[in-house]
Design a protein around this motif. Structure first.
Motif, PDB file in Angstrom:
ATOM      1  N   MET A   1      13.997  17.536  -1.583  1.00  0.00           N
ATOM      2  CA  MET A   1      12.914  17.860  -2.535  1.00  0.00           C
ATOM      3  C   MET A   1      12.542  16.612  -3.327  1.00  0.00           C
ATOM      4  N   GLU A   2      11.388  16.072  -3.053  1.00  0.00           N
ATOM      5  CA  GLU A   2      10.959  14.865  -3.731  1.00  0.00           C
ATOM      6  C   GLU A   2      10.243  15.231  -5.036  1.00  0.00           C
ATOM      7  N   ASN A   3      10.133  14.219  -5.908  1.00  0.00           N
ATOM      8  CA  ASN A   3       9.410  14.435  -7.161  1.00  0.00           C
ATOM      9  C   ASN A   3       8.017  15.007  -6.911  1.00  0.00           C
ATOM     10  N   ALA A   4       7.354  14.464  -5.890  1.00  0.00           N
ATOM     11  CA  ALA A   4       5.978  14.890  -5.622  1.00  0.00           C
ATOM     12  C   ALA A   4       5.912  16.373  -5.276  1.00  0.00           C
ATOM     13  N   ASP A   5       6.947  16.883  -4.581  1.00  0.00           N
ATOM     14  CA  ASP A   5       6.944  18.303  -4.207  1.00  0.00           C
ATOM     15  C   ASP A   5       7.101  19.176  -5.446  1.00  0.00           C
ATOM     16  N   VAL A   6       8.010  18.773  -6.318  1.00  0.00           N
ATOM     17  CA  VAL A   6       8.202  19.515  -7.558  1.00  0.00           C
ATOM     18  C   VAL A   6       6.907  19.487  -8.372  1.00  0.00           C
ATOM     19  N   ALA A   7       6.315  18.298  -8.453  1.00  0.00           N
ATOM     20  CA  ALA A   7       5.076  18.154  -9.222  1.00  0.00           C
ATOM     21  C   ALA A   7       3.987  19.053  -8.649  1.00  0.00           C
ATOM     22  N   GLN A   8       3.917  19.139  -7.333  1.00  0.00           N
ATOM     23  CA  GLN A   8       2.861  19.936  -6.709  1.00  0.00           C
ATOM     24  C   GLN A   8       2.974  21.413  -7.102  1.00  0.00           C
ATOM     25  N   VAL A   9       4.190  21.920  -7.130  1.00  0.00           N
ATOM     26  CA  VAL A   9       4.388  23.321  -7.540  1.00  0.00           C
ATOM     27  C   VAL A   9       3.867  23.506  -8.964  1.00  0.00           C
ATOM     28  N   LEU A  10       4.169  22.543  -9.833  1.00  0.00           N
ATOM     29  CA  LEU A  10       3.718  22.656 -11.227  1.00  0.00           C
ATOM     30  C   LEU A  10       2.199  22.519 -11.337  1.00  0.00           C
ATOM     31  N   TYR A  11       1.635  21.586 -10.575  1.00  0.00           N
ATOM     32  CA  TYR A  11       0.168  21.443 -10.560  1.00  0.00           C
ATOM     33  C   TYR A  11      -0.471  22.767 -10.146  1.00  0.00           C
ATOM     34  N   ASP A  12       0.067  23.359  -9.073  1.00  0.00           N
ATOM     35  CA  ASP A  12      -0.511  24.609  -8.567  1.00  0.00           C
ATOM     36  C   ASP A  12      -0.379  25.737  -9.579  1.00  0.00           C
ATOM     37  N   MET A  13       0.760  25.766 -10.274  1.00  0.00           N
ATOM     38  CA  MET A  13       0.929  26.805 -11.293  1.00  0.00           C
ATOM     39  C   MET A  13      -0.107  26.639 -12.398  1.00  0.00           C
ATOM     40  N   GLY A  14      -0.377  25.395 -12.766  1.00  0.00           N
ATOM     41  CA  GLY A  14      -1.405  25.134 -13.768  1.00  0.00           C
ATOM     42  C   GLY A  14      -2.760  25.628 -13.289  1.00  0.00           C
ATOM     43  N   ALA A  15      -3.096  25.290 -12.056  1.00  0.00           N
ATOM     44  CA  ALA A  15      -4.406  25.668 -11.513  1.00  0.00           C
ATOM     45  C   ALA A  15      -4.526  27.185 -11.412  1.00  0.00           C
ATOM     46  N   MET A  16      -3.470  27.846 -10.941  1.00  0.00           N
ATOM     47  CA  MET A  16      -3.539  29.302 -10.795  1.00  0.00           C
ATOM     48  C   MET A  16      -3.645  29.987 -12.153  1.00  0.00           C
ATOM     49  N   THR A  17      -2.881  29.479 -13.104  1.00  0.00           N
ATOM     50  CA  THR A  17      -2.951  30.043 -14.451  1.00  0.00           C
ATOM     51  C   THR A  17      -4.358  29.883 -15.019  1.00  0.00           C
ATOM     52  N   GLU A  18      -4.959  28.744 -14.718  1.00  0.00           N
ATOM     53  CA  GLU A  18      -6.306  28.480 -15.230  1.00  0.00           C
ATOM     54  C   GLU A  18      -7.326  29.428 -14.603  1.00  0.00           C
ATOM     55  N   VAL A  19      -7.218  29.624 -13.292  1.00  0.00           N
ATOM     56  CA  VAL A  19      -8.197  30.459 -12.598  1.00  0.00           C
ATOM     57  C   VAL A  19      -8.120  31.919 -13.061  1.00  0.00           C
ATOM     58  N   ILE A  20      -6.909  32.395 -13.363  1.00  0.00           N
ATOM     59  CA  ILE A  20      -6.821  33.786 -13.824  1.00  0.00           C
ATOM     60  C   ILE A  20      -7.075  33.896 -15.328  1.00  0.00           C
ATOM     61  N   GLY A  21      -7.512  32.792 -15.931  1.00  0.00           N
ATOM     62  CA  GLY A  21      -7.899  32.844 -17.335  1.00  0.00           C
ATOM     63  C   GLY A  21      -6.723  32.872 -18.296  1.00  0.00           C
ATOM     64  N   GLY A  22      -5.622  32.269 -17.893  1.00  0.00           N
ATOM     65  CA  GLY A  22      -4.443  32.214 -18.754  1.00  0.00           C
ATOM     66  C   GLY A  22      -4.636  31.257 -19.926  1.00  0.00           C
ATOM     67  N   ASN A  23      -3.637  31.190 -20.754  1.00  0.00           N
ATOM     68  CA  ASN A  23      -3.662  30.313 -21.932  1.00  0.00           C
ATOM     69  C   ASN A  23      -3.946  28.859 -21.524  1.00  0.00           C
ATOM     70  N   PRO A  24      -5.073  28.309 -22.010  1.00  0.00           N
ATOM     71  CA  PRO A  24      -5.431  26.945 -21.593  1.00  0.00           C
ATOM     72  C   PRO A  24      -4.396  25.899 -21.985  1.00  0.00           C
ATOM     73  N   PHE A  25      -3.656  26.171 -23.046  1.00  0.00           N
ATOM     74  CA  PHE A  25      -2.652  25.190 -23.463  1.00  0.00           C
ATOM     75  C   PHE A  25      -1.423  25.257 -22.566  1.00  0.00           C
ATOM     76  N   LYS A  26      -1.209  26.437 -22.028  1.00  0.00           N
ATOM     77  CA  LYS A  26      -0.134  26.577 -21.046  1.00  0.00           C
ATOM     78  C   LYS A  26      -0.536  25.845 -19.759  1.00  0.00           C
ATOM     79  N   VAL A  27      -1.810  25.967 -19.414  1.00  0.00           N
ATOM     80  CA  VAL A  27      -2.329  25.249 -18.244  1.00  0.00           C
ATOM     81  C   VAL A  27      -2.085  23.755 -18.422  1.00  0.00           C
ATOM     82  N   ARG A  28      -2.424  23.284 -19.613  1.00  0.00           N
ATOM     83  CA  ARG A  28      -2.248  21.853 -19.872  1.00  0.00           C
ATOM     84  C   ARG A  28      -0.781  21.464 -19.825  1.00  0.00           C
TER      85      ARG A  28
END
Length: 578
Positions: free
Chosen positions: A1-28
């Motif tokens: 598991m490389e740093n980039a893979d971990v980062a990608q999961v977090l990036y995707d969680m941010g994007a998904m949270t944003e699309v479903i209208g979640g807390n923008p500060f959580k997205v950030r």
DNA sequence: GCCGTTTTCGGCCCGACTGTTTTCAGTCG
């Protein structure tokens, strides 16, 4: 598991949270944590093992727990919950220019669009117009943006972006009323690739600048055109943003548009704490009175910090270092006295003669040049006998050519699949400088690649490991290996790692440089020139080294020729010091 | 979700431009 893979999961969680209208500060929060992990110099798993994740900026206990989950299982509970709700194809839509989270949510919820093909269908069938605030102009723009997205090959290498930026700036500087014209953004931070150009103009009269910009000869499309800000796309696909500001704001704007985003947020937050407000127009007090902003130093002064070089502005500890008075004295091109990886026309792929190389290096003010042609296993590479003859020729030439750089007799020896070197130790031991590189079997498993490099380092006849990851930016991925293990071996034997300055290599990376420095391993910045004009490319390596926080003392070729091997602890060096 | 020299709760950087609107939401950097 490389740093980039971990980062990608977090990036995707941010994007998904944003699309479903979640807390923008959580997205950030997700995004910032992802960026921190993505640019971490060392493995995130190491920090996790030592329970030090929350020591990272933007990583609190919640995200630290998620990172732990991701490292153990490749995913985490919240990610799975989000992924069950948001189709993956929806996230790709966010990468289309002009399509943001709100639009994505609309087309997904209201039209049932779940991927790029679906979006194109919605355009073709006219259904996209049903989405609120979606008129014909936007529909056309999105259609074109999808075409570009499908066609584009990613970011542009720094050297090409510099070329285009200088061309445009040169034209704009001739526009009447222009006082200054500079590039900001990732170009100014000297990232290895550049997504788009951010250009800044100081002028009291924006009109003529805007007109000149929009009518540049290679502009394909004017995307936006306002009083002080315009965007165009060049025919080659490069997106260029231009801002015009009054001279009294130029420093503040230069700082703001140089970024990085994380650096800006950190420094603005610091300003708010001090009762100040920063914008691209200057430094303001609580009442909105403008305090300064003409020079970039003004911004740093206002928040009580010394000027920070752009290469360090990635939000990876530069503010803390500045505050503590511990900013590094970054290496400069002038600090480099020589070049220790250069090919001549004696090896298969070199194109310049010893004399041409010597003359070019003399013009650049270099004190020494190691001629390091290929060893025998490369096509037309040198057999031991030929190499020894070549070394003799190099040394003779060095005596003959007067008043310029000293020529050193070296070699770039292949590290063979079993980790042995492509030439006998006694031959290598007789040379002034030995670079050992991997040129074959890139697909070996990581532990094999690591073992090959470690064995070469332990040979006692190697001075530096050439282009350690073998990557070619945009063409070939780096091979996987354990950089930490290689650094450990390199430190033990005093062997340097190369920072290959070829713009398509830049190998070590900036993060690798930081790791090498922490490990106490010297770095050598080489051109790997295959023709004399390549000798000037060392500056690209210097920029990477600066992004990696390296100082003069960390670089082998800032030393005079007589001291090049003084950190080496191999047998050959011991012999030499006797 | 992160963070703290006014705070462990209540903030979270700031502004330009466009297209779609009759006052502004969305996107971008």
């Amino acid at each position: 598991m490389e740093n980039a893979d971990v980062a990608q999961v977090l990036y995707d969680m941010g994007a998904m949270t944003e699309v479903i209208g979640g807390n923008p500060f959580k997205v950030r929060a997700f995004r910032q944590a992802a960026e921190v992990i993505d640019t971490l110099p060392g493995p995130v798993s190491e920090l996790w093992r030592k329970d030090e994740l929350t020591g990272l900026p933007s990583v609190g206990t919640r995200i630290a727990d998620k990172i732990g989950e991701i490292l153990e299982s490749g995913t985490c509970e919240e990610y799975e919950e989000l992924a069950a709700e948001v189709p993956m194809g929806v996230l790709e839509l966010l990468r289309i220019e002009g399509v943001g989270p709100k639009t994505v949510a609309s087309v997904w919820k209201e039209l049932g669009v779940t991927d790029l093909d679906g979006l194109e269908d919605a355009i073709d069938s006219g259904r996209l117009k049903e989405v609120p605030r979606m008129g014909p102009v936007r529909v056309r723009a999105i259609r074109k943006a999808i075409g570009r997205y499908r066609a584009r090959g990613g970011r542009m290498p720094l050297h090409r972006a510099l070329y285009y930026a200088e061309g445009i700036l040169g034209r704009l500087r001739r526009v009447p009323g222009v006082i200054r014209a500079e590039a900001a953004g990732s170009l100014r931070r000297r990232r290895e690739t550049v997504g788009d150009l951010d250009l800044l103009i100081a002028s009291e009269r924006p009109g003529p600048v805007m007109r000149a910009f929009a009518s540049l000869p290679d502009v394909d499309e004017v995307i936006a055109r306002g009083d002080t800000k315009s965007s165009v796309r060049l025919e080659i696909g490069l997106h260029v943003d231009l801002r015009v500001l009054p001279p009294e704001s130029f420093g503040a704007a230069l700082h703001y548009f140089t970024g990085s985003k994380n650096h800006n947020i950190a420094i603005r937050t610091r300003a708010v704490r001090l009762g100040l407000k920063l914008s691209e127009y200057g430094v303001f007090d609580r009442e909105g009175n403008r305090l300064s902003g003409e020079r970039e130093e003004d911004v740093f002064e206002a928040v009580g910090l010394p000027w920070i070089p752009p290469e360090l502005r990635e939000g990876t500890g530069e503010l803390e270092a500045a505050e503590a008075g511990k900013l590094p004295h970054l290496v400069t091109e002038e600090d480099l006295l020589g070049d220790l990886h250069v090919h001549s026309d004696t090896s298969s792929d070199g194109r310049s003669s010893l004399q041409d190389l010597w003359r070019e290096a003399k013009g650049l003010g270099r004190q020494y040049l190691a001629i390091t042609d290929h060893s025998r296993s490369r096509p037309l590479g040198l057999e031991p006998k030929a190499l020894l003859a070549h070394a003799k020729e190099i040394r003779a030439a060095s005596k003959k050519f007067q008043g310029g750089p000293k020529l050193l007799a070296g070699v770039e020896v292949d590290i063979l699949p079993d980790g042995s070197l492509d030439l006998p130790a006694d031959v290598l031991g007789s040379l002034d400088w030995v670079v050992a590189s991997i040129h074959t079997h890139f697909d070996d498993p990581p532990d094999r690649i690591t073992a090959r490099m470690v064995k070469a380092i332990e040979s006692g006849v190697v001075d530096a490991i050439g282009h350690p990851s073998g990557r070619l930016i945009g063409k070939r991925d780096p091979y996987s290996y354990d950089l930490e293990a290689v650094l450990d071996a390199a430190r033990a034997h005093g062997v340097a790692l190369e920072l290959n300055a070829m713009p398509d290599r830049l190998d070590l990376t900036d993060g690798g440089c930081r790791l090498a420095k922490e490990a106490g391993v010297p770095v050598v910045i080489d051109s790997d020139a295959h023709v004399s004009s390549h000798l000037s490319l060392l500056r690209f390596g210097v920029w990477v080294a600066r992004r990696g926080w390296l100082e003069k003392e960390d670089i082998v070729n800032t030393r005079p020729a007589s001291r090049l091997r003084e950190t080496r602890r191999g047998e050959a060096a011991r012999e030499e010091r006797k």
